[in-house]
Design a protein around this motif. Sequence first.
Motif, PDB file in Angstrom:
ATOM      1  N   GLN A  17      44.410  38.697  -3.794  1.00  0.00           N
ATOM      2  CA  GLN A  17      44.738  40.016  -4.334  1.00  0.00           C
ATOM      3  C   GLN A  17      43.659  41.001  -3.908  1.00  0.00           C
ATOM      4  OE1 GLN A  17      45.554  39.721  -8.552  1.00  0.00           O
ATOM      5  NE2 GLN A  17      46.809  37.906  -8.291  1.00  0.00           N
ATOM      6  N   ALA A  18      44.031  41.907  -3.016  1.00  0.00           N
ATOM      7  CA  ALA A  18      43.078  42.901  -2.546  1.00  0.00           C
ATOM      8  C   ALA A  18      42.612  43.767  -3.707  1.00  0.00           C
ATOM      9  CB  ALA A  18      43.718  43.777  -1.469  1.00  0.00           C
ATOM     10  N   PRO A  19      41.359  44.194  -3.717  1.00  0.00           N
ATOM     11  CA  PRO A  19      40.861  45.027  -4.820  1.00  0.00           C
ATOM     12  C   PRO A  19      41.550  46.387  -4.838  1.00  0.00           C
ATOM     13  CG  PRO A  19      39.245  44.912  -3.051  1.00  0.00           C
ATOM     14  CD  PRO A  19      40.325  43.933  -2.702  1.00  0.00           C
ATOM     15  N   ASP A  20      41.671  46.950  -6.045  1.00  0.00           N
ATOM     16  CA  ASP A  20      42.301  48.269  -6.167  1.00  0.00           C
ATOM     17  C   ASP A  20      41.489  49.338  -5.450  1.00  0.00           C
ATOM     18  OD1 ASP A  20      44.490  47.418  -7.745  1.00  0.00           O
ATOM     19  OD2 ASP A  20      43.209  47.358  -9.509  1.00  0.00           O
ATOM     20  N   TYR A  21      40.159  49.185  -5.457  1.00  0.00           N
ATOM     21  CA  TYR A  21      39.277  50.120  -4.765  1.00  0.00           C
ATOM     22  C   TYR A  21      38.799  49.441  -3.480  1.00  0.00           C
ATOM     23  CZ  TYR A  21      39.403  52.425  -9.269  1.00  0.00           C
ATOM     24  OH  TYR A  21      39.837  53.040 -10.413  1.00  0.00           O
ATOM     25  N   PRO A  22      39.191  49.960  -2.312  1.00  0.00           N
ATOM     26  CA  PRO A  22      38.948  49.257  -1.042  1.00  0.00           C
ATOM     27  C   PRO A  22      37.499  48.845  -0.814  1.00  0.00           C
ATOM     28  CG  PRO A  22      40.444  51.093  -0.701  1.00  0.00           C
ATOM     29  CD  PRO A  22      39.946  51.208  -2.123  1.00  0.00           C
ATOM     30  N   PHE A  23      36.536  49.684  -1.228  1.00  0.00           N
ATOM     31  CA  PHE A  23      35.140  49.345  -0.928  1.00  0.00           C
ATOM     32  C   PHE A  23      34.654  48.134  -1.714  1.00  0.00           C
ATOM     33  CE2 PHE A  23      35.391  53.091  -3.736  1.00  0.00           C
ATOM     34  CZ  PHE A  23      34.859  52.573  -4.908  1.00  0.00           C
ATOM     35  N   ASP A  24      35.392  47.704  -2.764  1.00  0.00           N
ATOM     36  CA  ASP A  24      35.024  46.469  -3.467  1.00  0.00           C
ATOM     37  C   ASP A  24      35.206  45.239  -2.582  1.00  0.00           C
ATOM     38  OD1 ASP A  24      34.324  47.829  -5.746  1.00  0.00           O
ATOM     39  OD2 ASP A  24      36.242  47.526  -6.762  1.00  0.00           O
ATOM     40  N   LEU A  25      35.918  45.399  -1.466  1.00  0.00           N
ATOM     41  CA  LEU A  25      36.107  44.281  -0.539  1.00  0.00           C
ATOM     42  C   LEU A  25      34.778  43.763  -0.011  1.00  0.00           C
ATOM     43  CD1 LEU A  25      38.130  42.536   1.111  1.00  0.00           C
ATOM     44  CD2 LEU A  25      38.068  44.325   2.860  1.00  0.00           C
ATOM     45  N   PHE A  26      33.806  44.667   0.181  1.00  0.00           N
ATOM     46  CA  PHE A  26      32.499  44.257   0.685  1.00  0.00           C
ATOM     47  C   PHE A  26      31.877  43.178  -0.199  1.00  0.00           C
ATOM     48  CE2 PHE A  26      32.153  48.733   2.558  1.00  0.00           C
ATOM     49  CZ  PHE A  26      32.416  48.307   3.844  1.00  0.00           C
ATOM     50  N   ALA A  27      31.854  43.419  -1.514  1.00  0.00           N
ATOM     51  CA  ALA A  27      31.225  42.485  -2.445  1.00  0.00           C
ATOM     52  C   ALA A  27      31.947  41.140  -2.452  1.00  0.00           C
ATOM     53  CB  ALA A  27      31.192  43.078  -3.850  1.00  0.00           C
ATOM     54  N   LEU A  28      33.280  41.161  -2.400  1.00  0.00           N
ATOM     55  CA  LEU A  28      34.049  39.914  -2.388  1.00  0.00           C
ATOM     56  C   LEU A  28      33.736  39.096  -1.136  1.00  0.00           C
ATOM     57  CD1 LEU A  28      37.530  41.239  -3.610  1.00  0.00           C
ATOM     58  CD2 LEU A  28      35.801  40.017  -4.950  1.00  0.00           C
ATOM     59  N   GLN A  29      33.620  39.772  -0.007  1.00  0.00           N
ATOM     60  CA  GLN A  29      33.294  39.071   1.236  1.00  0.00           C
ATOM     61  C   GLN A  29      31.888  38.489   1.182  1.00  0.00           C
ATOM     62  OE1 GLN A  29      34.044  42.283   3.986  1.00  0.00           O
ATOM     63  NE2 GLN A  29      36.077  41.532   4.502  1.00  0.00           N
ATOM     64  N   ASP A  30      30.945  39.237   0.609  1.00  0.00           N
ATOM     65  CA  ASP A  30      29.572  38.746   0.503  1.00  0.00           C
ATOM     66  C   ASP A  30      29.509  37.481  -0.350  1.00  0.00           C
ATOM     67  OD1 ASP A  30      28.563  40.778   2.068  1.00  0.00           O
ATOM     68  OD2 ASP A  30      28.015  42.064   0.381  1.00  0.00           O
ATOM     69  N   VAL A  31      30.158  37.511  -1.513  1.00  0.00           N
ATOM     70  CA  VAL A  31      30.130  36.359  -2.420  1.00  0.00           C
ATOM     71  C   VAL A  31      30.748  35.131  -1.756  1.00  0.00           C
ATOM     72  CG1 VAL A  31      31.050  35.453  -4.588  1.00  0.00           C
ATOM     73  CG2 VAL A  31      30.100  37.758  -4.520  1.00  0.00           C
ATOM     74  N   GLN A  32      31.877  35.316  -1.068  1.00  0.00           N
ATOM     75  CA  GLN A  32      32.548  34.191  -0.420  1.00  0.00           C
ATOM     76  C   GLN A  32      31.688  33.600   0.687  1.00  0.00           C
ATOM     77  OE1 GLN A  32      35.136  32.982  -1.725  1.00  0.00           O
ATOM     78  NE2 GLN A  32      35.777  31.449  -0.234  1.00  0.00           N
ATOM     79  N   ALA A  33      30.863  34.446   1.319  1.00  0.00           N
ATOM     80  CA  ALA A  33      29.983  33.970   2.389  1.00  0.00           C
ATOM     81  C   ALA A  33      28.649  33.458   1.857  1.00  0.00           C
ATOM     82  CB  ALA A  33      29.738  35.096   3.395  1.00  0.00           C
ATOM     83  N   GLY A  34      28.461  33.475   0.515  1.00  0.00           N
ATOM     84  CA  GLY A  34      27.237  32.957  -0.076  1.00  0.00           C
ATOM     85  C   GLY A  34      26.075  33.925  -0.048  1.00  0.00           C
ATOM     86  N   ARG A  35      26.395  35.217   0.052  1.00  0.00           N
ATOM     87  CA  ARG A  35      25.342  36.231   0.054  1.00  0.00           C
ATOM     88  C   ARG A  35      25.354  37.021  -1.244  1.00  0.00           C
ATOM     89  NH1 ARG A  35      27.572  37.000   5.379  1.00  0.00           N
ATOM     90  NH2 ARG A  35      28.772  38.746   4.571  1.00  0.00           N
TER      91      ARG A  35
END
Length: 238
Positions: free
Chosen positions: A169-187
Amino acid sequence: MNNDGGWLNRYINSLPERGWFKFLSKYVVVPYWVWREGRPKLPGGPRPSPQPSDSTQRMMNLLMPLRDTSPIGRAKAVMALAQNVDEIFAGLDNVGTVHSARFLLVEDYICMISVYDGDFSNYIRDFIATIGSVFDALMKEVEGGDKLYPCEKNVEAFIDWVRAHDLFQAPDYPFDLFALQDVQAGRKPNDPPHALQSLPRSLILQLHSNRNISLGGGYRGYPGYSAAQIRNKLGVGW
């Protein structure tokens, strides 16, 4: 200078519609981006949230890939549901979660689309308890489903499988995608902060990893309240 700047901006904005640019983007630029900085696939299912309203009217978009994608295989998947329609209706009525659900056949997938209240894992357990035999029949027609049969004896594995096949589920606010990608990559999220200009590239790379996504978290008609709570306050019972 203003005229030159205006012309240059118009030219740059027109690039995505130019044939040579589309060709280079598809076959050169995007593959290079993926090779250099591909994004990990983001998981499906609801994300943890402190907001009470986020535990109501949650969405599940479960795409189950068919083992046999021929017309015969698709028909067998439909029959697995049709032959158990009475059990499905009875089970859906008795799931201990406020929800609505339906099954779809979309190309090479048998899909279950639902909106529910509460916890994701408990919702899936409710289904195992009420219509587990229906999912057993479905798993025989679904790719990788043989490892989950019978579902009632592989509950935790089935929950993990559902989450893996639930749409991100893509975030409602597009820039929140950055944080989701960081967490999934272990950052650590947004450390260092991402440049907003890089958001389109991050989205393109994510859509390479997650070919199918749910756009946003959905609109909630009754934030913070379940249908049962609303009916109770109105005095109409359940």
